[in-house]
Motif scaffolding. Structure first.
Motif, PDB file in Angstrom:
ATOM      1  N   SER A 251       0.825  -1.210   0.000  1.00  0.00           N
ATOM      2  CA  SER A 251       0.000   0.000   0.000  1.00  0.00           C
ATOM      3  C   SER A 251       0.858   1.259   0.000  1.00  0.00           C
ATOM      4  CB  SER A 251      -0.961  -0.003   1.198  1.00  0.00           C
ATOM      5  OG  SER A 251      -0.250   0.213   2.389  1.00  0.00           O
ATOM      6  N   PHE A 252       2.170   1.103   0.215  1.00  0.00           N
ATOM      7  CA  PHE A 252       3.071   2.270   0.167  1.00  0.00           C
ATOM      8  C   PHE A 252       3.650   2.490  -1.230  1.00  0.00           C
ATOM      9  CE2 PHE A 252       2.958   1.469   4.686  1.00  0.00           C
ATOM     10  CZ  PHE A 252       3.006   2.743   5.232  1.00  0.00           C
ATOM     11  N   LEU A 253       3.322   1.596  -2.172  1.00  0.00           N
ATOM     12  CA  LEU A 253       3.846   1.765  -3.534  1.00  0.00           C
ATOM     13  C   LEU A 253       3.400   3.115  -4.090  1.00  0.00           C
ATOM     14  CD1 LEU A 253       3.292  -1.680  -5.307  1.00  0.00           C
ATOM     15  CD2 LEU A 253       5.453  -0.632  -4.674  1.00  0.00           C
ATOM     16  N   PRO A 254       4.330   3.931  -4.533  1.00  0.00           N
ATOM     17  CA  PRO A 254       3.935   5.256  -5.021  1.00  0.00           C
ATOM     18  C   PRO A 254       3.448   5.207  -6.470  1.00  0.00           C
ATOM     19  CG  PRO A 254       6.318   5.007  -5.099  1.00  0.00           C
ATOM     20  CD  PRO A 254       5.783   3.705  -4.577  1.00  0.00           C
ATOM     21  N   GLY A 255       2.694   6.222  -6.829  1.00  0.00           N
ATOM     22  CA  GLY A 255       2.349   6.457  -8.230  1.00  0.00           C
ATOM     23  C   GLY A 255       1.234   5.596  -8.802  1.00  0.00           C
ATOM     24  N   ILE A 256       0.542   4.811  -7.963  1.00  0.00           N
ATOM     25  CA  ILE A 256      -0.566   3.994  -8.502  1.00  0.00           C
ATOM     26  C   ILE A 256      -1.841   4.824  -8.453  1.00  0.00           C
ATOM     27  CG2 ILE A 256      -1.842   1.827  -8.314  1.00  0.00           C
ATOM     28  CD1 ILE A 256       0.448   0.730  -6.654  1.00  0.00           C
ATOM     29  N   PRO A 257      -2.590   4.923  -9.576  1.00  0.00           N
ATOM     30  CA  PRO A 257      -3.848   5.687  -9.543  1.00  0.00           C
ATOM     31  C   PRO A 257      -4.809   5.079  -8.503  1.00  0.00           C
ATOM     32  CG  PRO A 257      -3.280   5.020 -11.780  1.00  0.00           C
ATOM     33  CD  PRO A 257      -2.328   4.322 -10.879  1.00  0.00           C
ATOM     34  N   PRO A 258      -5.565   5.904  -7.786  1.00  0.00           N
ATOM     35  CA  PRO A 258      -6.453   5.389  -6.742  1.00  0.00           C
ATOM     36  C   PRO A 258      -7.417   4.308  -7.220  1.00  0.00           C
ATOM     37  CG  PRO A 258      -6.381   7.772  -6.656  1.00  0.00           C
ATOM     38  CD  PRO A 258      -5.613   7.361  -7.874  1.00  0.00           C
ATOM     39  N   THR A 259      -7.873   4.399  -8.479  1.00  0.00           N
ATOM     40  CA  THR A 259      -8.849   3.417  -8.960  1.00  0.00           C
ATOM     41  C   THR A 259      -8.198   2.074  -9.307  1.00  0.00           C
ATOM     42  OG1 THR A 259      -8.626   4.451 -11.115  1.00  0.00           O
ATOM     43  CG2 THR A 259     -10.570   5.046  -9.844  1.00  0.00           C
TER      44      THR A 259
ATOM     45  N   THR B  48     -14.313   1.828  -7.649  1.00  0.00           N
ATOM     46  CA  THR B  48     -13.910   2.656  -8.791  1.00  0.00           C
ATOM     47  C   THR B  48     -14.894   3.802  -8.990  1.00  0.00           C
ATOM     48  OG1 THR B  48     -12.969   0.693  -9.807  1.00  0.00           O
ATOM     49  CG2 THR B  48     -13.359   2.570 -11.256  1.00  0.00           C
ATOM     50  N   ILE B  49     -16.183   3.486  -8.921  1.00  0.00           N
ATOM     51  CA  ILE B  49     -17.214   4.518  -9.123  1.00  0.00           C
ATOM     52  C   ILE B  49     -17.090   5.599  -8.042  1.00  0.00           C
ATOM     53  CG2 ILE B  49     -19.704   4.948  -9.039  1.00  0.00           C
ATOM     54  CD1 ILE B  49     -20.099   2.142 -10.257  1.00  0.00           C
ATOM     55  N   PHE B  50     -16.965   5.164  -6.786  1.00  0.00           N
ATOM     56  CA  PHE B  50     -16.889   6.122  -5.672  1.00  0.00           C
ATOM     57  C   PHE B  50     -15.688   7.067  -5.866  1.00  0.00           C
ATOM     58  CE2 PHE B  50     -18.806   2.801  -2.480  1.00  0.00           C
ATOM     59  CZ  PHE B  50     -20.003   2.853  -3.165  1.00  0.00           C
ATOM     60  N   THR B  51     -14.553   6.471  -6.256  1.00  0.00           N
ATOM     61  CA  THR B  51     -13.319   7.257  -6.374  1.00  0.00           C
ATOM     62  C   THR B  51     -13.428   8.289  -7.495  1.00  0.00           C
ATOM     63  OG1 THR B  51     -12.111   5.317  -5.623  1.00  0.00           O
ATOM     64  CG2 THR B  51     -10.800   7.084  -6.556  1.00  0.00           C
ATOM     65  N   GLU B  52     -14.064   7.890  -8.600  1.00  0.00           N
ATOM     66  CA  GLU B  52     -14.165   8.805  -9.751  1.00  0.00           C
ATOM     67  C   GLU B  52     -14.906  10.090  -9.374  1.00  0.00           C
ATOM     68  OE1 GLU B  52     -14.142   5.550 -13.419  1.00  0.00           O
ATOM     69  OE2 GLU B  52     -16.054   6.220 -12.566  1.00  0.00           O
ATOM     70  N   GLY B  53     -15.979   9.939  -8.571  1.00  0.00           N
ATOM     71  CA  GLY B  53     -16.733  11.127  -8.153  1.00  0.00           C
ATOM     72  C   GLY B  53     -15.871  12.051  -7.306  1.00  0.00           C
ATOM     73  N   LEU B  58     -12.090  17.001  -6.509  1.00  0.00           N
ATOM     74  CA  LEU B  58     -10.742  17.500  -6.200  1.00  0.00           C
ATOM     75  C   LEU B  58     -10.241  18.426  -7.298  1.00  0.00           C
ATOM     76  CD1 LEU B  58      -8.712  14.486  -4.767  1.00  0.00           C
ATOM     77  CD2 LEU B  58      -9.553  16.476  -3.573  1.00  0.00           C
ATOM     78  N   THR B  59     -10.517  18.061  -8.543  1.00  0.00           N
ATOM     79  CA  THR B  59     -10.117  18.901  -9.677  1.00  0.00           C
ATOM     80  C   THR B  59     -10.779  20.270  -9.559  1.00  0.00           C
ATOM     81  OG1 THR B  59     -10.208  16.875 -10.964  1.00  0.00           O
ATOM     82  CG2 THR B  59      -9.938  18.889 -12.212  1.00  0.00           C
ATOM     83  N   SER B 299     -23.597   8.660 -12.204  1.00  0.00           N
ATOM     84  CA  SER B 299     -24.551   7.973 -11.326  1.00  0.00           C
ATOM     85  C   SER B 299     -24.665   8.767 -10.028  1.00  0.00           C
ATOM     86  CB  SER B 299     -24.063   6.558 -11.017  1.00  0.00           C
ATOM     87  OG  SER B 299     -22.976   6.612 -10.116  1.00  0.00           O
ATOM     88  N   VAL B 300     -25.617   8.359  -9.190  1.00  0.00           N
ATOM     89  CA  VAL B 300     -25.765   9.076  -7.918  1.00  0.00           C
ATOM     90  C   VAL B 300     -24.554   8.848  -7.010  1.00  0.00           C
ATOM     91  CG1 VAL B 300     -28.270   9.195  -7.846  1.00  0.00           C
ATOM     92  CG2 VAL B 300     -27.125   7.170  -6.972  1.00  0.00           C
ATOM     93  N   TYR B 301     -23.859   7.716  -7.195  1.00  0.00           N
ATOM     94  CA  TYR B 301     -22.652   7.489  -6.386  1.00  0.00           C
ATOM     95  C   TYR B 301     -21.561   8.505  -6.738  1.00  0.00           C
ATOM     96  CZ  TYR B 301     -24.750   3.037  -5.094  1.00  0.00           C
ATOM     97  OH  TYR B 301     -25.588   2.061  -4.621  1.00  0.00           O
ATOM     98  N   HIS B 302     -21.429   8.781  -8.053  1.00  0.00           N
ATOM     99  CA  HIS B 302     -20.481   9.829  -8.463  1.00  0.00           C
ATOM    100  C   HIS B 302     -20.876  11.145  -7.797  1.00  0.00           C
ATOM    101  CE1 HIS B 302     -20.146   7.104 -12.162  1.00  0.00           C
ATOM    102  NE2 HIS B 302     -18.964   7.058 -11.579  1.00  0.00           N
TER     103      HIS B 302
END
Lengths: 292, 374
Positions: A251-259, B48-53, B58-59, B299-302
C-alpha cells in the motif's frame, strides 16, 4: 506512523498465534482443516460477549474465548475426525459453511452480519490497556506463551506420537497409538489456542462480525502455515509476517492511480505467493521432506 | 564576552529561522483526504465509481483555489472486510494523517468508525444504505439517503400502480433486514401486502429454486434488495426461470453490470433525485465536466462522493476564513453551524447526526439509461 505499526504488530501477533495453533493440526498432526476461522470466531464472539457484558479484562476474555472454542471443537470436530486425508478437508469445508451460516443467523449472540459493536478498550486486572504498546505487550506475551506450550508438548511423547500419526496413521495405529485420542487432543489444543487468539482479536478490533470468520479467512491462515513452513515453530510466524505485512507494504507503492490500487496490489501479492511456492515448496522456514 | 553574545545572537537567529521555516512548511502541508473502498474483488466496481466522483471534486477544488492549501487524495483498499477496513483506516489516520475519509460498506464502516472516532477524523459515507449507519459516530456522516427512506417512497407507488402483493427478496444482513422491516411497515400502511419473504446470502449465486418459490407466492411485483454483481445474477435468473412480473429494487442497482444487462430492461428502482436538469451552477458544472470526460451521465454514487469532497472544501474554506484550524472537531462544529450547503442537486441540509436529507425519485431502465417515472 508508530500507531499504524503498532496496530499491524498487534494483528501480526494475534494472527501468528492463530497460525501457530493451526500448525498443531496441519504441521504436526497432518489434519488439514479449512475451518480454523470458525474456532477463531467462537473465541472472538465469546470474548466480545464477556467484554461487553462482564469485563474487558484480557485474561477473562482470552480464557472465555479459549474455553468456548476448545469445548465446541470437541463437539463439532469429533464426528469429522472419523474421516482422514482429503475427506477431512471436505468435512471441515462443510463445518466452515455451517458455522458461517450459524454466525449470521444467531443474531442475539453474534449480532448477525451487523456484528457486535462498541467492545470496550481492554484491561488487565483493573489496569487499562488502551495504550497500543501495552496491548501489544499482552499480544506478544500470548503469542510466545502459546509457542512455549506448543514447543513443550511437541517435544514430548504427545508431539512425537502426533508426528508419527502425521507420517503414517496406519503405522502409528499398528504401534499401539490411540489415533482417535491423539487427533482429538490435537484438535482441542489447536482450537483452544485459536479461541484465545479470537478473544484478543475482538479486543483489538473493538468490533466483530461474520465477515472476519469466513472461508477466505480460513484459507488465509492455512496459507500462512504453508508459506511459512509446516511442522516448525517459526514457520507460521514467518508466514504470518509475510502474508499480513506484504499487503500493508504494497500500500506504500507510489504512483498507482487510486482506482487501480487494489488490482495492482492483488496482482503483485498473488505473483509473490506463486513464485514463493515454486522456489520454496517447503515454505520459508520449512524443512525439506527428508530432513524432518 | 563578545564572542558569547555573538554566539547567543546567532543561536537565537537560527532558532527563529527554524521556527519560521517550520511554520512555512506547516502552511504548505496539504490537506489529506482518504478513501477506504473495496478496490479489488467482487465489489471493486463500487470502489472505482466512488473514487471517480471524488476525483472530479478535487479537480474543481484545485481550479477554484477555494483553500489555501493543496488537497491530496490517499487511497486504501478496504478489501470489503472489517479487518481490511481497520488496517486501512489505521494507515490513513496514523501514517497519511488524513483528516477526512470517504468510506462505504457497512462492515468496513463499523470496523473503521472506532479508529476514526478516537482520532477525531471525519468519515463520510456516500454508498452504504444500511439503516444502522445512521449515528454510528459523531464523526460519521451520510451524504446518501438510507434504505428505509427509499422504501417509504416506493411503497405507495407500487400500490397506486395496482401492484399490491409484493414478493420481497432481501439480503440477510443489517441492510437487507432494515429494508425488510421498512417494507413490512410501509407496504401495509399504503394498502399493500407482503406475498412472501425470501432471504438470500451474499455468497449465493444460484437463484433457480428461489424463482420457483417466488412464482408459488403469486406476487404482483418482485422487489429485491442485494448489492454488487449478485444483482445482475438475480435479475437474469429470475427472468430465465419465467418470472415475468415487474422487478423493483433500490438505488444499489445503478451499476454498469446491471445497466448493461438486457434482462434489466424496464427495471424500476428508487434513487435520490438525479438533478441533471437542475440549473444551479454547481450541478451544471459537475454535469458538464463529467460528460466531457466520460461521455455519459454520472450515477448518484459519483454525485454523492463529489458532494462529500465538495462538502470538505466548503467546510474547510469557512474555517480558514474564520482563522480556525481544520480538524475533525472544527469540521463537525462548522457542519452543525452552517447546516445548508450548495451541493450537486441543489441545496443540501444536514441533521444533528450529520446525515443529508435529499428527495427520492422513482425511475426505470430504458436501453440501459435511467428514465424518471415519478
Amino acid at each position: 506512523m508508530t500507531a499504524y505499526l503498532l496496530n499491524l504488530a498487534q494483528l501480526a501477533a494475534i494472527f501468528g498465534l492463530l497460525a501457530a495453533s493451526l500448525n498443531v493440526l496441519v504441521g504436526y498432526g497432518g489434519i488439514f482443516s479449512v475451518a480454523h476461522a470458525v474456532f477463531f470466531g467462537f473465541g472472538a464472539y465469546a470474548g466480545a460477549q464477556i467484554a461487553l457484558n462482564v469485563t474487558p479484562d484480557v485474561l477473562l476474555v482470552s480464557a472465555a474465548g479459549g474455553l468456548v472454542a476448545g469445548v465446541l471443537s470437541l463437539a463439532l470436530a469429533l464426528p469429522a475426525l472419523r474421516v482422514r486425508g482429503e475427506y477431512f478437508v471436505v468435512a471441515s469445508l462443510g463445518l466452515q459453511m455451517v458455522a458461517t451460516t450459524a454466525f449470521t443467523e444467531a443474531e442475539p449472540v453474534t449480532g448477525g452480519l451487523g456484528g457486535l459493536v462498541g467492545i470496550p478498550p481492554p484491561q488487565l486486572l483493573g489496569f487499562s490497556l488502551a495504550s497500543p504498546w501495552a496491548f501489544l505487550a499482552v499480544c506478544l506475551a500470548a503469542l510466545f506463551g502459546g509457542l512455549a506450550v506448543m514447543r513443550l508438548l511437541m517435544r514430548g511423547s504427545f508431539g512425537r506420537s502426533l508426528m508419527a500419526l502425521r507420517d503414517s496413521e496406519s503405522a502409528a495405529e499398528a504401534f499401539g497409538k490411540n489415533v482417535a485420542l491423539l487427533k482429538t487432543l490435537a484438535v482441542a489444543l489447536g482450537c483452544t489456542i485459536a479461541g484465545v487468539a479470537g478473544g484478543l482479536f475482538a479486543l483489538q478490533m473493538a468490533f466483530v462480525n461474520v465477515e472476519s470468520f469466513t472461508l477466505d479467512q480460513s484459507v488465509l491462515v492455512l496459507a500462512m502455515v504453508i508459506v511459512g513452513g509446516t511442522g516448525t515453530l517459526a514457520g507460521p510466524l514467518v508466514g504470518t509476517l509475510l502474508l499480513l505485512l506484504l499487503p500493508a507494504a504494497l500500500s506504500f507503492l507510489p504512483g498507482i492511480p487510486p482506482t487501480e490500487i487494489g488490482a495492482v496490489q492483488q496482482a503483485i501479492y498473488g505473483l509473490a505467493m506463486a513464485l514463493l511456492m515454486i522456489f520454496r515448496p517447503a515454505g520459508l522456514a520449512g524443512r525439506a521432506q527428508g530432513k524432518r | 564576552m563578545i564572542e558569547r553574545r555573538m554566539l547567543l545572537r546567532a543561536g537565537l537567529g537560527a532558532a527563529a529561522g527554524g521556527l519560521a521555516l517550520g511554520r512555512a512548511r506547516a502552511e504548505a502541508e496539504p490537506y489529506v483526504l482518504g478513501t477506504l473502498f473495496p478496490m479489488a474483488g467482487p465489489n471493486a466496481e463500487y470502489g472505482t465509481i466512488f473514487t471517480e466522483g471524488a476525483q472530479l471534486a478535487l479537480t474543481h477544488l484545485a481550479a477554484d483555489k477555494l483553500l489555501s492549501r493543496q488537497v491530496v487524495l490517499k487511497a486504501e483498499d478496504s478489501q470489503g472486510t472489517p479487518q481490511g477496513g481497520a488496517v486501512g483506516m489505521s494507515k490513513l489516520v496514523n501514517v497519511d494523517h488524513a483528516l477526512y475519509v470517504l468510506i462505504g460498506f457497512t462492515g468496513v464502516s463499523k470496523a473503521a468508525a472506532p479508529i476514526g472516532t478516537r482520532a477525531k477524523v471525519v468519515m463520510v459515507n456516500g454508498g452504504g444504505v444500511g439503516p444502522d449507519l445512521a449515528g454510528l459516530s459523531p464523526y460519521y456522516w451520510n451524504v446518501i439517503p438510507l434504505a428505509s427512506a427509499e422504501v417509504s417512497r416506493i411503497a405507495p407507488y407500487l400500490v397506486a400502480k395496482g401492484w399490491k402483493r409484493v414478493a420481497l427478496i432481501y439480503m440477510d444482513d443489517p441492510f437487507g433486514n432494515g429494508l425488510r422491516k421498512s417494507m413490512q411497515t410501509d407496504l401495509p400502511k399504503a394498502g399493500g401486502e407482503i406475498a412472501g419473504l425470501f432471504a438470500i446470502t451474499p455468497a449465493e449465486q444460484q437463484f433457480s429454486a428461489l424463482a420457483a418459490k417466488v412464482r408459488d407466492a403469486k406476487p404482483d411485483v418482485v422487489y429485491f434488495a442485494s448489492y454488487g454483481a449478485q444483482q445482475a445474477q438475480i435479475i437474469k435468473q429470475l427472468r430465465d426461470n419465467g418470472i415475468d412480473q415487474q422487478l423493483v429494487t433500490y438505488s444499489g442497482a445503478l451499476i454498469p453490470s446491471v445497466r448493461s444487462l438486457p434482462q434489466a430492461e424496464g427495471l424500476i428502482f428508487t434513487v435520490q433525485t438525479a438533478p441533471w436538469s437542475a440549473t444551479d451552477p454547481v450541478t451544471r458544472r459537475f454535469l458538464a465536466d463529467w460528460q466531457a470526460t466520460h461521455k455519459e451521465l454520472p450515477s448518484v454514487y459519483h454525485q454523492n462522493y463529489y458532494n462529500a469532497v465538495r462538502l470538505f472544501g466548503l467546510l474547510a474554506h469557512g474555517l480558514e476564513q474564520q482563522g480556525k484550524p481544520v480538524d475533525g472537531d472544527s469540521l463537525r462544529a462548522e457542519l452543525l453551524r452552517v447546516r445548508r450547503f450548495a451541493l450537486v442537486g441543489g441545496e443540501g441540509t444536514f441533521d444533528d447526526l450529520g446525515d443529508l436529507s435529499v428527495p427520492i425519485d422513482i425511475e426505470t431502465l430504458k436501453g440501459g439509461q435511467p428514465v424518471k417515472l415519478d
